[in-house]
Every structure is written in structure tokens, then in C-alpha cells.
Design a protein around this motif. Structure first.
Motif, PDB file in Angstrom:
ATOM      1  N   LEU A   1       0.816  -1.212   0.000  1.00  0.00           N
ATOM      2  CA  LEU A   1       0.000   0.000   0.000  1.00  0.00           C
ATOM      3  C   LEU A   1       0.846   1.258   0.000  1.00  0.00           C
ATOM      4  O   LEU A   1       0.383   2.330  -0.306  1.00  0.00           O
ATOM      5  CB  LEU A   1      -0.929   0.010   1.216  1.00  0.00           C
ATOM      6  N   THR A   2       2.105   1.134   0.385  1.00  0.00           N
ATOM      7  CA  THR A   2       2.987   2.298   0.422  1.00  0.00           C
ATOM      8  C   THR A   2       4.428   1.822   0.328  1.00  0.00           C
ATOM      9  O   THR A   2       4.717   0.678   0.680  1.00  0.00           O
ATOM     10  CB  THR A   2       2.800   3.113   1.717  1.00  0.00           C
ATOM     11  N   ASP A   3       5.332   2.673  -0.186  1.00  0.00           N
ATOM     12  CA  ASP A   3       6.741   2.265  -0.182  1.00  0.00           C
ATOM     13  C   ASP A   3       7.525   3.018   0.891  1.00  0.00           C
ATOM     14  O   ASP A   3       8.733   2.981   0.933  1.00  0.00           O
ATOM     15  CB  ASP A   3       7.386   2.434  -1.562  1.00  0.00           C
ATOM     16  N   GLU A   4       6.815   3.709   1.772  1.00  0.00           N
ATOM     17  CA  GLU A   4       7.495   4.379   2.889  1.00  0.00           C
ATOM     18  C   GLU A   4       7.923   3.341   3.924  1.00  0.00           C
ATOM     19  O   GLU A   4       7.175   2.418   4.222  1.00  0.00           O
ATOM     20  CB  GLU A   4       6.538   5.367   3.577  1.00  0.00           C
ATOM     21  N   PRO A   5       9.116   3.482   4.512  1.00  0.00           N
ATOM     22  CA  PRO A   5       9.479   2.583   5.607  1.00  0.00           C
ATOM     23  C   PRO A   5       8.468   2.720   6.746  1.00  0.00           C
ATOM     24  O   PRO A   5       7.937   3.806   6.991  1.00  0.00           O
ATOM     25  CB  PRO A   5      10.855   3.095   6.049  1.00  0.00           C
ATOM     26  N   GLU A   6       8.224   1.605   7.423  1.00  0.00           N
ATOM     27  CA  GLU A   6       7.226   1.617   8.493  1.00  0.00           C
ATOM     28  C   GLU A   6       7.547   2.638   9.577  1.00  0.00           C
ATOM     29  O   GLU A   6       6.653   3.254  10.146  1.00  0.00           O
ATOM     30  CB  GLU A   6       7.096   0.212   9.110  1.00  0.00           C
ATOM     31  N   GLN A   7       8.844   2.857   9.846  1.00  0.00           N
ATOM     32  CA  GLN A   7       9.208   3.815  10.901  1.00  0.00           C
ATOM     33  C   GLN A   7       8.732   5.223  10.573  1.00  0.00           C
ATOM     34  O   GLN A   7       8.331   5.967  11.457  1.00  0.00           O
ATOM     35  CB  GLN A   7      10.724   3.812  11.125  1.00  0.00           C
ATOM     36  N   VAL A   8       8.777   5.585   9.268  1.00  0.00           N
ATOM     37  CA  VAL A   8       8.318   6.916   8.859  1.00  0.00           C
ATOM     38  C   VAL A   8       6.811   7.034   9.099  1.00  0.00           C
ATOM     39  O   VAL A   8       6.320   8.027   9.633  1.00  0.00           O
ATOM     40  CB  VAL A   8       8.659   7.180   7.372  1.00  0.00           C
ATOM     41  N   LEU A   9       6.059   6.002   8.719  1.00  0.00           N
ATOM     42  CA  LEU A   9       4.602   6.030   8.915  1.00  0.00           C
ATOM     43  C   LEU A   9       4.252   6.102  10.397  1.00  0.00           C
ATOM     44  O   LEU A   9       3.337   6.827  10.797  1.00  0.00           O
ATOM     45  CB  LEU A   9       3.963   4.788   8.295  1.00  0.00           C
ATOM     46  N   VAL A  10       4.990   5.351  11.208  1.00  0.00           N
ATOM     47  CA  VAL A  10       4.753   5.372  12.664  1.00  0.00           C
ATOM     48  C   VAL A  10       5.004   6.780  13.212  1.00  0.00           C
ATOM     49  O   VAL A  10       4.219   7.312  13.995  1.00  0.00           O
ATOM     50  CB  VAL A  10       5.649   4.319  13.361  1.00  0.00           C
ATOM     51  N   GLY A  11       6.108   7.401  12.770  1.00  0.00           N
ATOM     52  CA  GLY A  11       6.410   8.772  13.194  1.00  0.00           C
ATOM     53  C   GLY A  11       5.303   9.737  12.808  1.00  0.00           C
ATOM     54  O   GLY A  11       4.921  10.620  13.589  1.00  0.00           O
ATOM     55  N   GLU A  12       4.744   9.561  11.599  1.00  0.00           N
ATOM     56  CA  GLU A  12       3.663  10.443  11.140  1.00  0.00           C
ATOM     57  C   GLU A  12       2.403  10.261  11.997  1.00  0.00           C
ATOM     58  O   GLU A  12       1.717  11.230  12.325  1.00  0.00           O
ATOM     59  CB  GLU A  12       3.337  10.150   9.670  1.00  0.00           C
ATOM     60  N   LEU A  13       2.092   9.023  12.374  1.00  0.00           N
ATOM     61  CA  LEU A  13       0.907   8.774  13.204  1.00  0.00           C
ATOM     62  C   LEU A  13       1.081   9.392  14.598  1.00  0.00           C
ATOM     63  O   LEU A  13       0.125   9.909  15.179  1.00  0.00           O
ATOM     64  CB  LEU A  13       0.634   7.271  13.312  1.00  0.00           C
TER      65      LEU A  13
ATOM     66  N   HIS B   1       3.660  23.370  13.073  1.00  0.00           N
ATOM     67  CA  HIS B   1       4.946  23.475  12.389  1.00  0.00           C
ATOM     68  C   HIS B   1       6.094  23.099  13.314  1.00  0.00           C
ATOM     69  O   HIS B   1       7.196  22.872  12.857  1.00  0.00           O
ATOM     70  CB  HIS B   1       5.167  24.920  11.909  1.00  0.00           C
ATOM     71  N   SER B   2       5.844  23.077  14.605  1.00  0.00           N
ATOM     72  CA  SER B   2       6.934  22.983  15.575  1.00  0.00           C
ATOM     73  C   SER B   2       7.145  21.586  16.140  1.00  0.00           C
ATOM     74  O   SER B   2       7.969  21.400  17.005  1.00  0.00           O
ATOM     75  CB  SER B   2       6.670  23.943  16.740  1.00  0.00           C
ATOM     76  N   ILE B   3       6.388  20.605  15.678  1.00  0.00           N
ATOM     77  CA  ILE B   3       6.558  19.241  16.189  1.00  0.00           C
ATOM     78  C   ILE B   3       7.217  18.378  15.124  1.00  0.00           C
ATOM     79  O   ILE B   3       6.753  18.322  13.990  1.00  0.00           O
ATOM     80  CB  ILE B   3       5.207  18.601  16.580  1.00  0.00           C
ATOM     81  N   ALA B   4       8.328  17.739  15.490  1.00  0.00           N
ATOM     82  CA  ALA B   4       8.945  16.729  14.635  1.00  0.00           C
ATOM     83  C   ALA B   4       9.035  15.445  15.453  1.00  0.00           C
ATOM     84  O   ALA B   4       9.137  15.488  16.686  1.00  0.00           O
ATOM     85  CB  ALA B   4      10.329  17.173  14.192  1.00  0.00           C
ATOM     86  N   VAL B   5       8.958  14.310  14.792  1.00  0.00           N
ATOM     87  CA  VAL B   5       9.040  13.020  15.496  1.00  0.00           C
ATOM     88  C   VAL B   5      10.120  12.164  14.856  1.00  0.00           C
ATOM     89  O   VAL B   5      10.182  12.047  13.636  1.00  0.00           O
ATOM     90  CB  VAL B   5       7.688  12.258  15.440  1.00  0.00           C
ATOM     91  N   VAL B   6      10.981  11.596  15.681  1.00  0.00           N
ATOM     92  CA  VAL B   6      11.985  10.643  15.213  1.00  0.00           C
ATOM     93  C   VAL B   6      11.713   9.314  15.918  1.00  0.00           C
ATOM     94  O   VAL B   6      11.633   9.265  17.149  1.00  0.00           O
ATOM     95  CB  VAL B   6      13.416  11.124  15.543  1.00  0.00           C
ATOM     96  N   VAL B   7      11.540   8.248  15.132  1.00  0.00           N
ATOM     97  CA  VAL B   7      11.389   6.906  15.713  1.00  0.00           C
ATOM     98  C   VAL B   7      12.782   6.305  15.806  1.00  0.00           C
ATOM     99  O   VAL B   7      13.425   6.019  14.800  1.00  0.00           O
ATOM    100  CB  VAL B   7      10.454   6.021  14.853  1.00  0.00           C
ATOM    101  N   ASP B   8      13.271   6.164  17.037  1.00  0.00           N
ATOM    102  CA  ASP B   8      14.645   5.703  17.250  1.00  0.00           C
ATOM    103  C   ASP B   8      14.790   4.206  17.022  1.00  0.00           C
ATOM    104  O   ASP B   8      15.782   3.739  16.472  1.00  0.00           O
ATOM    105  CB  ASP B   8      15.113   6.044  18.671  1.00  0.00           C
TER     106      ASP B   8
END
Length: 308
Positions: free
Chosen positions: A192-204, A219-226
């Protein structure tokens, strides 16, 4: 759909790339999710939330549409804004068809015209106008908007849709497919997507953090899945360690909330969405830190995944 023999014949199969552009918050991600049939791109009532080019893939017997979901085009005010806009414009030259999204329930404004002008410069790519959010407008409003849109520029087609109700999505799919080249599928059927799962998890996680917060925060929130790894000795539980970054201590306080209530709520909401996406139980360890003025700092932008 027509004759089944025609539909399933590989000779007639089309496949290619489409993208949706429009002002922030005109329903681009919601539309992509509805077409793909699952939640792939982050959606929020706050504008300017999609930061990455996330591809959703629509599989049909006769075609495959790979949808590239871009951030909303806007006049950039920060380094991050400039990076987002260059990302959008480079995407437009690489797709087979562009969907220009305009909501049915709002008058066409300067922002829409600004984007229409940008699209006019992308000469070789056909542009389909998509009038979104038709469930929020009367039939008269929709008719007026279709006329207004037709006067903004020359479009290959104009299609009114409601992603919420599923109205006209098959029609939009047909129109987009008309502009794709004949080609075998580009991705396997289950994808359904070619994005790595970690990127999708970060977006959620970002989406959960945005719900119900004050307007200055998106605009001020960024998420990094370590880290994402199965719990030792268990194959039914995934441990996820994620870090949210904001720009100021006052924003950190807003996200944490009274006695940590908001942050717990964000974690719970994000965990449910992640479990639905990955189909497994999840333990989510969510931290928050201040990264001062990260949107204007090239080093920090790179660290948080926004590359040059």
C-alpha cells in the motif's frame, strides 16, 4: 469497468504516478487515504502537517496508481518552508498526472490562484482539478464551484468528490488512469505504500500530538522513531521508542499537559493507530525534548530527516 477480458488483459494495464496539490488543509491526504482504502498519509485539521512524500498505491485489475502525497504549496517563510516547496515542485515534474484540489465549501482565493500559476509552469504534466469536501456543500455550491474552477485555468478534467462519503472516487480513479502510461504494475499487489514503516509510525505519532493543540504548534513538532523491535521472547508485541521535538519549553508544556495527561493521551491515540497499521500489539515509549528553532537550523533539519 467495461469488458472483463479487456480489464484483465496485461496489454491494456496502465501504471504510473499521480500527486495531489493544493492549499494546506484542502483534503489531499484524506483523499489519498480514501483512494488507497487505508490510512497511509497523516491527516489533521491543522494545515501543513504532511512533511514527507508518502506514496499510497491504488491497485485495480486494469491499473495501478502510485500516489505521491506532497506538502501543501505555500509561500515559504522559513528554511523548512523553502525545503517543502522545492520538494513539491520537484515532485510535479516527475509524475504522470497532477490532481489540483480545491474544496467545494470555500471560495477560490489567492492561495488557489498562486498554486494554479505554479502548475501552469509544469507544461508537460496534465492537471485534473478535484473539487473536494462535496459532503460539506450543497448541490448549488458544488455547481458554482465547478464553474469557478473552470475559469481559473485549463484543466484536463474537473471531478467533484467526497472522500468522507466515498462519492465519485471511482470516477476520479478512472480519470487519473487515463493519463498513465501502459505499463505492468510497478509494485506488488499487497503493498500500500513504499514508505518505511518507521516513517509512517512517526507520522501517526505527529498526528496524535496535533489533535486539539493551539494553532502555533503544528509546524513545531517533529518526530523521530529511534527503534522498532519485537519484544524479546514474544512475537506478538513490538517495542517502539520515539522522540518528539518542539522548539520552545512553552510548547513542550502544552504537549505534556497538566500532570502529563496530554502526553499520555497522545501516546494512547498513537498506539491504537500504529497497532491498526502494523497489525500487532505495540508498546510505545514516547519522549519529548526541546530542539531550539529546529526549523531554521540546517543541521537539525538534517538530523530530523528533512534533507537538502
Amino acid at each position: 469497468m467495461g469488458d472483463n477480458a479487456l480489464v484483465t488483459s496485461p496489454d491494456n494495464h496502465r501504471a504510473g504516478f499521480a500527486c495531489f496539490v493544493g492549499r494546506p488543509n484542502v483534503g489531499k491526504s484524506t483523499l489519498m487515504n480514501a483512494l488507497v482504502g487505508t490510512k497511509v498519509a497523516i491527516t489533521s485539521s491543522k494545515p501543513q502537517t504532511t512533511r514527507r512524500v508518502i506514496r499510497g498505491i491504488v491497485h485495480r485489475p486494469d491499473a495501478q496508481i502510485v500516489i505521491v502525497d506532497t506538502p501543501g504549496l505555500h509561500r515559504p517563510r522559513t528554511l523548512l518552508g523553502e525545503r517543502l516547496d522545492s520538494l513539491v515542485l520537484s515532485t510535479l515534474t516527475e509524475v504522470d498526472v497532477i490532481g489540483f484540489c480545491v474544496p467545494a465549501n470555500e471560495p477560490i482565493g489567492k492561495g488557489d490562484r498562486f498554486i494554479a500559476d505554479k502548475l501552469a509552469a509544469v507544461k508537460r504534466t496534465p492537471v485534473v482539478a478535484v473539487v473536494t469536501k462535496c459532503d460539506l456543500a450543497t448541490k448549488e455550491q458544488i455547481a458554482e464551484q465547478l464553474l469557478a474552477v473552470s475559469q481559473v485555468a485549463e484543466f484536463a478534467a474537473i471531478v467533484p468528490v467526497s472522500a468522507e462519503r466515498g462519492d465519485q472516487l471511482d470516477v476520479l480513479g478512472d480519470v487519473l488512469i487515463e493519463h498513465l502510461p501502459e505499463s505492468p504494475p510497478l509494485y506488488e499487489g499487497g503493498q500500500l505504500t513504499d514508505e518505511p514503516e518507521q516513517v509512517l509510525v512517526g507520522e501517526l505519532i505527529r498526528e496524535a500530538a496535533l489533535e486539539g493543540v493551539r494553532d502555533e504548534l503544528p509546524h513545531s513538532i517533529a518526530v523521530v522513531v529511534d527503534e522498532m523491535l519485537p519484544r524479546e521472547g514474544r512475537d506478538d508485541l513490538l517495542d517502539i521508542y520515539a522522540h518528539m521535538f518542539v522548539e520552545r519549553p512553552s510548547q513542550k508544556a502544552i504537549v505534556i499537559g497538566h500532570k502529563g495527561e496530554r502526553l499520555r493521551d497522545v501516546g494512547t491515540r498513537a498506539r491504537k493507530q500504529i497497532e491498526a497499521l502494523l497489525g500487532t500489539r505495540v508498546y510505545l515509549d514516547l519522549r519529548i525534548s526541546v530542539a531550539k528553532d529546529w526549523q531554521r537550523d540546517p543541521k537539525q533539519l538534517r538530523r530530523l530527516g528533512f534533507y537538502d
